[in-house]
Design a protein around this motif. Structure first.
Motif, PDB file in Angstrom:
ATOM      1  N   THR A   1       4.259  46.361 -40.643  1.00  0.00           N
ATOM      2  CA  THR A   1       3.978  47.674 -40.055  1.00  0.00           C
ATOM      3  C   THR A   1       3.584  48.731 -41.082  1.00  0.00           C
TER       4      THR A   1
ATOM      5  N   VAL B   1      -6.750  38.320 -36.066  1.00  0.00           N
ATOM      6  CA  VAL B   1      -6.993  39.634 -35.463  1.00  0.00           C
ATOM      7  C   VAL B   1      -6.712  39.603 -33.949  1.00  0.00           C
TER       8      VAL B   1
ATOM      9  N   ASP C   1      -1.029  44.764 -28.628  1.00  0.00           N
ATOM     10  CA  ASP C   1      -0.256  43.911 -29.541  1.00  0.00           C
ATOM     11  C   ASP C   1       0.055  44.575 -30.876  1.00  0.00           C
TER      12      ASP C   1
ATOM     13  N   GLY D   1       2.596  46.689 -33.318  1.00  0.00           N
ATOM     14  CA  GLY D   1       4.057  46.787 -33.425  1.00  0.00           C
ATOM     15  C   GLY D   1       4.535  48.200 -33.108  1.00  0.00           C
TER      16      GLY D   1
ATOM     17  N   SER E   1       7.969  48.879 -32.153  1.00  0.00           N
ATOM     18  CA  SER E   1       9.427  48.948 -32.029  1.00  0.00           C
ATOM     19  C   SER E   1      10.000  50.229 -32.655  1.00  0.00           C
ATOM     20  N   ASP E   2       9.401  50.682 -33.767  1.00  0.00           N
ATOM     21  CA  ASP E   2       9.884  51.923 -34.397  1.00  0.00           C
ATOM     22  C   ASP E   2       9.651  53.116 -33.475  1.00  0.00           C
TER      23      ASP E   2
ATOM     24  N   TYR F   1     -10.079  49.562 -35.542  1.00  0.00           N
ATOM     25  CA  TYR F   1     -10.517  49.393 -36.928  1.00  0.00           C
ATOM     26  C   TYR F   1     -10.496  47.902 -37.297  1.00  0.00           C
ATOM     27  N   ARG F   2      -9.417  47.218 -36.854  1.00  0.00           N
ATOM     28  CA  ARG F   2      -9.303  45.786 -37.134  1.00  0.00           C
ATOM     29  C   ARG F   2     -10.432  45.015 -36.455  1.00  0.00           C
ATOM     30  N   ARG F   3     -10.685  45.358 -35.211  1.00  0.00           N
ATOM     31  CA  ARG F   3     -11.758  44.689 -34.467  1.00  0.00           C
ATOM     32  C   ARG F   3     -13.119  44.906 -35.163  1.00  0.00           C
TER      33      ARG F   3
ATOM     34  N   LEU G   1     -13.279  42.967 -38.354  1.00  0.00           N
ATOM     35  CA  LEU G   1     -13.514  41.547 -38.076  1.00  0.00           C
ATOM     36  C   LEU G   1     -14.987  41.305 -37.741  1.00  0.00           C
TER      37      LEU G   1
ATOM     38  N   PHE H   1     -16.951  41.398 -40.938  1.00  0.00           N
ATOM     39  CA  PHE H   1     -16.629  40.188 -41.711  1.00  0.00           C
ATOM     40  C   PHE H   1     -17.351  38.982 -41.109  1.00  0.00           C
TER      41      PHE H   1
END
Lengths: 354, 418
Positions: free
Chosen positions: A76, A253, B326, B328, B330-331, B385-387, B390, B393
């Motif tokens: 995280t 991803v 998906d 995280g 939990s925080d 951003y991740r998508r 990818l 890439f």
């Protein structure tokens, strides 16, 4: 510049013999050439494991009170931490899958036959170590699923006759899965197994280089087409590696590896505790065995049967006389097919039966 | 000589066994009442479960008489102090003869209360009984006469979940209660209240029954001044805040029952945010009107709750959106609990009727809530951003793979395999 570096090297090392070897090395070109790539894919995935594993080590902390938190922090708060962990987990699974394919392709093409018996044995050692890597690494995040799966998995080790209890205590570092087990598994995963794996990998690769790729059984030397190992085969390897890398990135991803809830030894095991998929066929078989077989515990008989089958499988180059004489034994082909079907069916049952 | 000795010992043994049996078994009260059939035998059957019978308290201990004789007349002779069925007015003292005696009760349970009788005489029931009203409840009215069960036995009429029904036997009977001039719909009101639902439907014995507010042995309606003490037994923060507030002396001066004025009594409902403020359901408007300071205060406090609630809802939605991707969360979920806590505290703080104190807690919740919204938005951005990463890439790898493929083809076309 290039020339001067080359001549500098030539004055000190047998560079010519290496380049000559690379130029002369040929790879048989036939219908089954595609199977040759799976050894390289497994190697590539192992290299990814080493690289990502080292990066994970920068943040991972072992111990029941820190492991989960450190992985959570990594996922995280650390830049690309989620990606590194996800790739490490996905590459581990793909590596085992690729090793399975590599092993069965060698089996069905009888590539283990003389003079490559030791290549097969070192390969089998590497395969077993890959599974051990998976088993030990699974526990390290100290999450609920891994905790209980390890409990069940190590319980099975306890069913080994005579030495079961000793092995169980050795693995767990006590009678139960605790922080001591985690420390041990961490030690196995990042020190012991990589050391042994690297040693066997070097031997395995050296054997492959010295003896070259196995030719298809029964093929006549003069009729067999070949391609140069360098650069043709190497470039093809590189092309496949790039595709594998892209597949890994897509998996990481789109399906990031989840962490789940922290392990709590005091809560009852949640429903659906399963081992990793590559242990599923053994797990399911042991589950389906009757409680007692011929006066012995069903689980003990199952573990012994798997051990005997494993030893037979490892020593198969020495049993298979037909391949030495240049033809494939139909019986062994049937055995191989039955083994593959057995693994597939038991794995599917493991996921579908409650 | 030896034979005489054996006969003597055996005779003594027989006599002692026979007399032992006699002591244990002879209870002519039970024998006769059993023989008399219904409805008299029901007393004997009920006694088999009675806590007193289990502790060896006999019929004669309460009713007098001689339970050892089969002679009907002798068993109820005056010298046996036979009293038969006691008058209601006698019952408290009769029960109290044991239950108010600490030394006697200690043998059964040293922790047992022995002040029931003293409390009873201070209750409305006790007072009326003293005045000669035999209709009011005495011990047996609630606990039963025969077959008395311990209070922690769920079958007992005074077990928490059964108390409302037991009180309602009299208090819900309009004919019976006619002469007392008090309402008889308390049970219906209570059953529909937040307390009643918790106790009667959810079987939560921590929820209050009649006796938790009115007292049991000393049952009496709580007075104007003591009502916040009664509610404050459980709602302690609300009580403290109200006691310190400017409303407390004003309510006392106006003879308004404190909590009850806004929340009601037997039919108390789960409080809603609409109860405060200037809307139609606002209870503030029962006393305050547009333009006065109370009206403004009600509006300000209501606004605090509404804005915190809005931030809480937005934060919850944003977390959900990030979770669907998906990421995280939990925080963030943990932090959301803090906002929820602030919301609860703000709702409690309105009992201080101090806008600055309400706003102080509201602001704490607001800053955490806004931080959650910001972090959740970052996570959602990170997802895209991740998508995007990818995609770039994959594009680069695809180009390299195509280039490599063309290179291999070109190479092999020039120099085909051997």
């Amino acid at each position: 510049m290039k020339e001067s570096i080359l001549s500098w090297l030539k004055n000190r090392y047998p560079v010519d013999s290496v380049t000559e070897f690379a130029q002369k090395k040929k790879v048989p070109l036939f219908q089954g050439t595609i199977w040759y790539y799976f050894g390289g894919i497994t190697l590539f995935l192992f290299l990814i494991q080493v690289a990502t594993g080292i990066l994970l080590l920068f943040y991972y902390r072992t111990g029941a009170d820190q492991a989960y938190e450190s992985v959570k922090f990594l996922m995280t708060k650390v830049h690309f931490g989620w990606l590194i962990r996800s790739i490490h987990s996905w590459a581990a699974n793909l590596m085992v899958l690729s090793a399975f394919i590599h092993m069965f392709s060698v089996f069905f093409t009888r590539a283990y036959r003389k003079p490559r018996e030791l290549t097969w044995i070192t390969g089998m050692v590497l395969f077993l170590l890959a599974m051990a890597f998976g088993f030990s690494g699974y526990l390290l995040p100290w999450n609920e699923l891994a905790f209980f799966a390890t409990k069940v998995g190590t319980d099975i080790v306890g069913a080994v006759p005579f030495v079961g209890d000793f092995l169980l205590t050795l693995l767990r570092g006590g009678s139960d899965v605790t922080g001591a087990t985690l420390s041990r598994f961490f030690g196995f995963h990042v020190a012991l197994f990589p050391g042994i794996f690297t040693l066997f990998l070097v031997i395995h690769l050296a054997f492959v280089q010295v003896q070259g790729m196995s030719k298809p059984i029964g093929a006549k030397e003069e009729e067999l087409k070949t391609m140069p190992f360098f650069p043709n085969f190497v470039l093809r390897d590189l092309l496949i590696w790039l595709i594998v890398l892209n597949v890994l990135a897509i998996l990481a991803v789109f399906f990031p590896w989840e962490l789940g809830a922290k392990a709590d030894p005091f809560v009852p095991a949640p429903a659906g505790i399963r081992p990793e998929w590559y242990f599923m066929f053994m797990f399911q078989t042991l589950k389906m065995l009757p409680a007692h077989i011929a006066g012995l515990e069903g689980e003990t008989v199952g573990v012994m049967a798997f051990a005997i089958a494993g030893i037979f499988w490892i020593l198969i180059p020495f049993f298979d006389r037909s391949s030495q004489r240049g033809h494939k034994s139909k019986l062994l082909t049937y055995i191989g097919i039955i083994v593959v079907i057995f693994i597939l069916v038991m794995t599917i049952l493991g996921y579908t039966l409650s | 000589m030896k034979r005489i000795l054996i006969v003597t010992v055996l005779s003594l043994l027989f006599v002692s066994i026979a007399s032992g049996q006699q002591e244990e078994e002879i209870n002519t009260c039970a024998d006769c009442h059993e023989m008399m059939g219904a409805p008299y035998d029901s007393i004997v059957h009920a006694q088999s479960q009675d806590i007193h019978a289990q502790k060896d308290v006999t019929c004669a201990d309460c009713h007098g008489g001689d339970p050892t004789t089969m002679d009907f007349e002798a068993a109820k002779a005056p010298e046996t102090r036979f009293r038969g069925k006691p008058d209601p007015a006698e019952i408290p003292d009769l029960c109290g003869s044991c239950h108010a005696d600490p030394e006697y009760m200690r043998q059964f349970d040293p922790g047992l209360a022995v002040d029931q009788l003293a409390k009873y005489w201070t209750s409305r029931h006790g007072e009326k009984l003293r005045e000669g009203d035999a209709k009011v409840a005495e011990c047996a009215s609630c606990h039963g006469a025969h077959g008395v069960l311990p209070v922690d036995d769920p079958r007992s009429p005074v077990y928490p979940t059964r108390v409302p029904e037991t009180c309602n036997t009299c208090h819900g009977n309009s004919q019976y209660m006619a002469e007392y001039n008090i309402p008889t719909d308390q049970y219906e009101e209570f059953a529909g209240s937040v307390h009643g639902q918790a106790l009667l439907e959810n079987k939560d014995i921590g929820a209050p029954a009649c006796n938790d507010c009115h007292g049991n042995h000393g049952a009496t309606p709580p007075g104007i001044v003591s009502i916040s003490r009664v509610c404050g037994t459980c709602h302690i923060n609300n009580m403290d805040l109200f006691q310190e507030s400017k409303h407390e002396p004003i309510f006392d001066m106006m003879d308004l029952p404190e909590c009850e004025t806004c929340h009601g009594n037997h039919g108390v409902q789960h409080p809603t945010d609409a109860m405060i403020g200037t809307g139609e359901e606002s209870v503030c408007l029962n006393c305050h009107g547009e333009g006065d300071s109370g009206y403004k205060m009600a509006a300000a406090m209501s606004e605090s709750i509404d804005s915190l609630k809005m931030v809480y809802d937005s934060a919850e939605v944003m977390i959900q959106r990030a979770e669907e991707k998906d990421m995280g969360v939990s925080d963030l979920e943990y932090s959301l609990r803090e906002v929820r806590q602030s919301l609860i505290q703000t709702r409690t703080m309105i009992h201080s009727f101090d806008v600055s104190r309400v706003e102080e807690i509201e602001n704490e919740g607001l800053s955490v809530g806004q931080e959650i919204i910001r972090s959740a938005r970052e996570l959602i951005d990170e997802f895209y951003y991740r998508r995007k990463g990818l995609g770039i890439f994959t594009l680069v790898i695809t180009l390299v793979v195509i280039a490599l493929y063309l290179k291999i083809r070109h190479m092999e076309q020039q120099k085909p395999s051997d």
